[in-house]
Motif scaffolding. Structure first.
Motif, PDB file in Angstrom:
ATOM      1  N   TYR A   1     -56.640  15.903 -13.071  1.00 37.24           N
ATOM      2  CA  TYR A   1     -56.112  15.285 -14.131  1.00 37.24           C
ATOM      3  C   TYR A   1     -55.452  13.909 -13.898  1.00 37.24           C
ATOM      4  O   TYR A   1     -55.803  12.831 -14.490  1.00 37.24           O
ATOM      5  CB  TYR A   1     -55.057  16.020 -14.840  1.00 37.24           C
ATOM      6  CG  TYR A   1     -54.276  15.518 -15.899  1.00 37.24           C
ATOM      7  CD1 TYR A   1     -54.824  15.379 -17.147  1.00 37.24           C
ATOM      8  CD2 TYR A   1     -53.121  15.017 -15.520  1.00 37.24           C
ATOM      9  CE1 TYR A   1     -54.035  14.746 -18.186  1.00 37.24           C
ATOM     10  CE2 TYR A   1     -52.462  14.429 -16.588  1.00 37.24           C
ATOM     11  CZ  TYR A   1     -52.883  14.325 -17.976  1.00 37.24           C
ATOM     12  OH  TYR A   1     -51.940  13.573 -18.944  1.00 37.24           O
TER      13      TYR A   1
ATOM     14  N   ASN B   1     -58.160  11.203 -12.909  1.00 34.70           N
ATOM     15  CA  ASN B   1     -58.778  10.881 -14.370  1.00 34.70           C
ATOM     16  C   ASN B   1     -58.078   9.956 -14.955  1.00 34.70           C
ATOM     17  O   ASN B   1     -58.408   8.924 -15.504  1.00 34.70           O
ATOM     18  CB  ASN B   1     -59.204  12.206 -15.245  1.00 34.70           C
ATOM     19  CG  ASN B   1     -59.953  11.682 -16.439  1.00 34.70           C
ATOM     20  OD1 ASN B   1     -61.221  10.959 -16.493  1.00 34.70           O
ATOM     21  ND2 ASN B   1     -59.331  12.185 -17.382  1.00 34.70           N
ATOM     22  N   TYR B   2     -56.918  10.235 -15.070  1.00 33.58           N
ATOM     23  CA  TYR B   2     -55.742   9.454 -15.620  1.00 33.58           C
ATOM     24  C   TYR B   2     -55.958   8.036 -14.988  1.00 33.58           C
ATOM     25  O   TYR B   2     -55.634   7.068 -15.715  1.00 33.58           O
ATOM     26  CB  TYR B   2     -54.479   9.907 -15.688  1.00 33.58           C
ATOM     27  CG  TYR B   2     -53.242   9.137 -16.261  1.00 33.58           C
ATOM     28  CD1 TYR B   2     -53.195   9.089 -17.776  1.00 33.58           C
ATOM     29  CD2 TYR B   2     -52.443   8.259 -15.578  1.00 33.58           C
ATOM     30  CE1 TYR B   2     -52.166   8.219 -18.351  1.00 33.58           C
ATOM     31  CE2 TYR B   2     -51.508   7.542 -16.126  1.00 33.58           C
ATOM     32  CZ  TYR B   2     -51.431   7.641 -17.129  1.00 33.58           C
ATOM     33  OH  TYR B   2     -50.442   6.737 -18.155  1.00 33.58           O
TER      34      TYR B   2
ATOM     35  N   VAL C   1     -62.950  10.119 -18.101  1.00 36.49           N
ATOM     36  CA  VAL C   1     -63.347  10.421 -19.284  1.00 36.49           C
ATOM     37  C   VAL C   1     -62.183   9.900 -20.122  1.00 36.49           C
ATOM     38  O   VAL C   1     -60.868  10.288 -20.061  1.00 36.49           O
ATOM     39  CB  VAL C   1     -63.385  12.067 -19.448  1.00 36.49           C
ATOM     40  CG1 VAL C   1     -63.309  12.353 -20.833  1.00 36.49           C
ATOM     41  CG2 VAL C   1     -64.415  12.318 -18.412  1.00 36.49           C
ATOM     42  N   THR C   2     -62.204   9.135 -21.353  1.00 47.27           N
ATOM     43  CA  THR C   2     -61.339   8.909 -22.036  1.00 47.27           C
ATOM     44  C   THR C   2     -61.362   9.340 -23.336  1.00 47.27           C
ATOM     45  O   THR C   2     -62.491   9.853 -23.845  1.00 47.27           O
ATOM     46  CB  THR C   2     -61.162   7.328 -22.201  1.00 47.27           C
ATOM     47  OG1 THR C   2     -62.234   6.780 -22.427  1.00 47.27           O
ATOM     48  CG2 THR C   2     -60.872   6.439 -20.597  1.00 47.27           C
ATOM     49  N   ALA C   3     -60.565   9.238 -24.630  1.00 44.48           N
ATOM     50  CA  ALA C   3     -60.908   9.568 -25.649  1.00 44.48           C
ATOM     51  C   ALA C   3     -61.967   9.034 -26.674  1.00 44.48           C
ATOM     52  O   ALA C   3     -62.308   9.548 -27.550  1.00 44.48           O
ATOM     53  CB  ALA C   3     -59.494   9.567 -26.654  1.00 44.48           C
ATOM     54  N   ASP C   4     -61.986   7.603 -26.181  1.00 43.34           N
ATOM     55  CA  ASP C   4     -63.159   6.967 -26.701  1.00 43.34           C
ATOM     56  C   ASP C   4     -64.580   7.459 -26.385  1.00 43.34           C
ATOM     57  O   ASP C   4     -65.479   7.236 -27.066  1.00 43.34           O
ATOM     58  CB  ASP C   4     -62.959   5.401 -26.359  1.00 43.34           C
ATOM     59  CG  ASP C   4     -61.813   4.703 -26.871  1.00 43.34           C
ATOM     60  OD1 ASP C   4     -61.163   5.244 -28.007  1.00 43.34           O
ATOM     61  OD2 ASP C   4     -61.334   3.845 -26.312  1.00 43.34           O
TER      62      ASP C   4
ATOM     63  N   LEU D   1     -65.362  10.470 -26.170  1.00 37.04           N
ATOM     64  CA  LEU D   1     -65.403  12.042 -27.130  1.00 37.04           C
ATOM     65  C   LEU D   1     -65.983  11.542 -28.523  1.00 37.04           C
ATOM     66  O   LEU D   1     -65.555  10.684 -28.908  1.00 37.04           O
ATOM     67  CB  LEU D   1     -64.294  12.739 -27.007  1.00 37.04           C
ATOM     68  CG  LEU D   1     -63.577  12.737 -25.732  1.00 37.04           C
ATOM     69  CD1 LEU D   1     -62.366  13.731 -25.843  1.00 37.04           C
ATOM     70  CD2 LEU D   1     -64.570  13.899 -24.930  1.00 37.04           C
TER      71      LEU D   1
ATOM     72  N   LYS E   1     -65.719  12.759 -31.380  1.00 38.88           N
ATOM     73  CA  LYS E   1     -65.061  13.092 -32.520  1.00 38.88           C
ATOM     74  C   LYS E   1     -63.663  12.052 -32.546  1.00 38.88           C
ATOM     75  O   LYS E   1     -63.319  11.652 -33.683  1.00 38.88           O
ATOM     76  CB  LYS E   1     -64.123  14.430 -32.271  1.00 38.88           C
ATOM     77  CG  LYS E   1     -63.244  14.927 -33.537  1.00 38.88           C
ATOM     78  CD  LYS E   1     -62.953  16.228 -33.493  1.00 38.88           C
ATOM     79  CE  LYS E   1     -61.773  16.655 -34.534  1.00 38.88           C
ATOM     80  NZ  LYS E   1     -61.458  17.947 -34.514  1.00 38.88           N
ATOM     81  N   TYR E   2     -63.262  11.377 -31.311  1.00 41.96           N
ATOM     82  CA  TYR E   2     -62.326  10.516 -31.416  1.00 41.96           C
ATOM     83  C   TYR E   2     -62.802   9.178 -31.406  1.00 41.96           C
ATOM     84  O   TYR E   2     -62.012   8.126 -31.266  1.00 41.96           O
ATOM     85  CB  TYR E   2     -61.259  10.687 -30.444  1.00 41.96           C
ATOM     86  CG  TYR E   2     -60.715  12.186 -30.499  1.00 41.96           C
ATOM     87  CD1 TYR E   2     -59.850  12.516 -31.440  1.00 41.96           C
ATOM     88  CD2 TYR E   2     -61.255  13.256 -29.693  1.00 41.96           C
ATOM     89  CE1 TYR E   2     -59.279  13.683 -31.533  1.00 41.96           C
ATOM     90  CE2 TYR E   2     -60.517  14.448 -29.863  1.00 41.96           C
ATOM     91  CZ  TYR E   2     -59.657  14.731 -30.782  1.00 41.96           C
ATOM     92  OH  TYR E   2     -59.065  16.205 -30.656  1.00 41.96           O
ATOM     93  N   SER E   3     -63.899   9.026 -31.179  1.00 41.84           N
ATOM     94  CA  SER E   3     -64.290   7.276 -30.885  1.00 41.84           C
ATOM     95  C   SER E   3     -64.238   6.616 -32.197  1.00 41.84           C
ATOM     96  O   SER E   3     -64.272   5.392 -32.165  1.00 41.84           O
ATOM     97  CB  SER E   3     -65.734   7.647 -30.443  1.00 41.84           C
ATOM     98  OG  SER E   3     -66.726   7.837 -31.443  1.00 41.84           O
TER      99      SER E   3
END
Length: 89
Positions: A68, A71-72, A77-80, A82, A84-86
């Motif tokens: 985790y 990745n941070y 992998v970022t929210a952008d 994904l 659904k969140y892009s």
């Protein structure tokens, strides 16, 4: 990420990992051949070892938290990324 956030996220991961590790290695009195006490549940463990559960949870939580945090820092992998969140469809 500050130290309090790191501790809180690790602690939450540790608790979840501890609950995941609870059923592994547990034997019931029927499996071990022990005599059950009056009023004892059939599914009650006869060889529960909380230290072993804590050790397994610590190892698993450390590995997962390491992934985790990597990745941070690295942004694999970022929210952008994904769908659904892009914000685009």
């Amino acid at each position: 990420m500050n130290l309090y956030a790191i501790f809180a996220i690790y602690f939450l991961m540790w608790v979840v990992c501890a609950f995941v590790m609870l059923p592994f290695g547990i034997r019931t009195p029927d499996e071990t051949g022990e005599v059950m006490l009056k009023g004892q549940a059939d599914s009650a463990p006869s060889n529960f070892r909380p230290g072993r559960v804590a050790l397994r949870a610590t190892i698993l939580a450390s590995i997962l938290f390491g992934l985790y945090y990597a990745n941070y820092v690295q942004g694999w992998v970022t929210a952008d990324m994904l769908p659904k969140y892009s914000g685009t469809r």
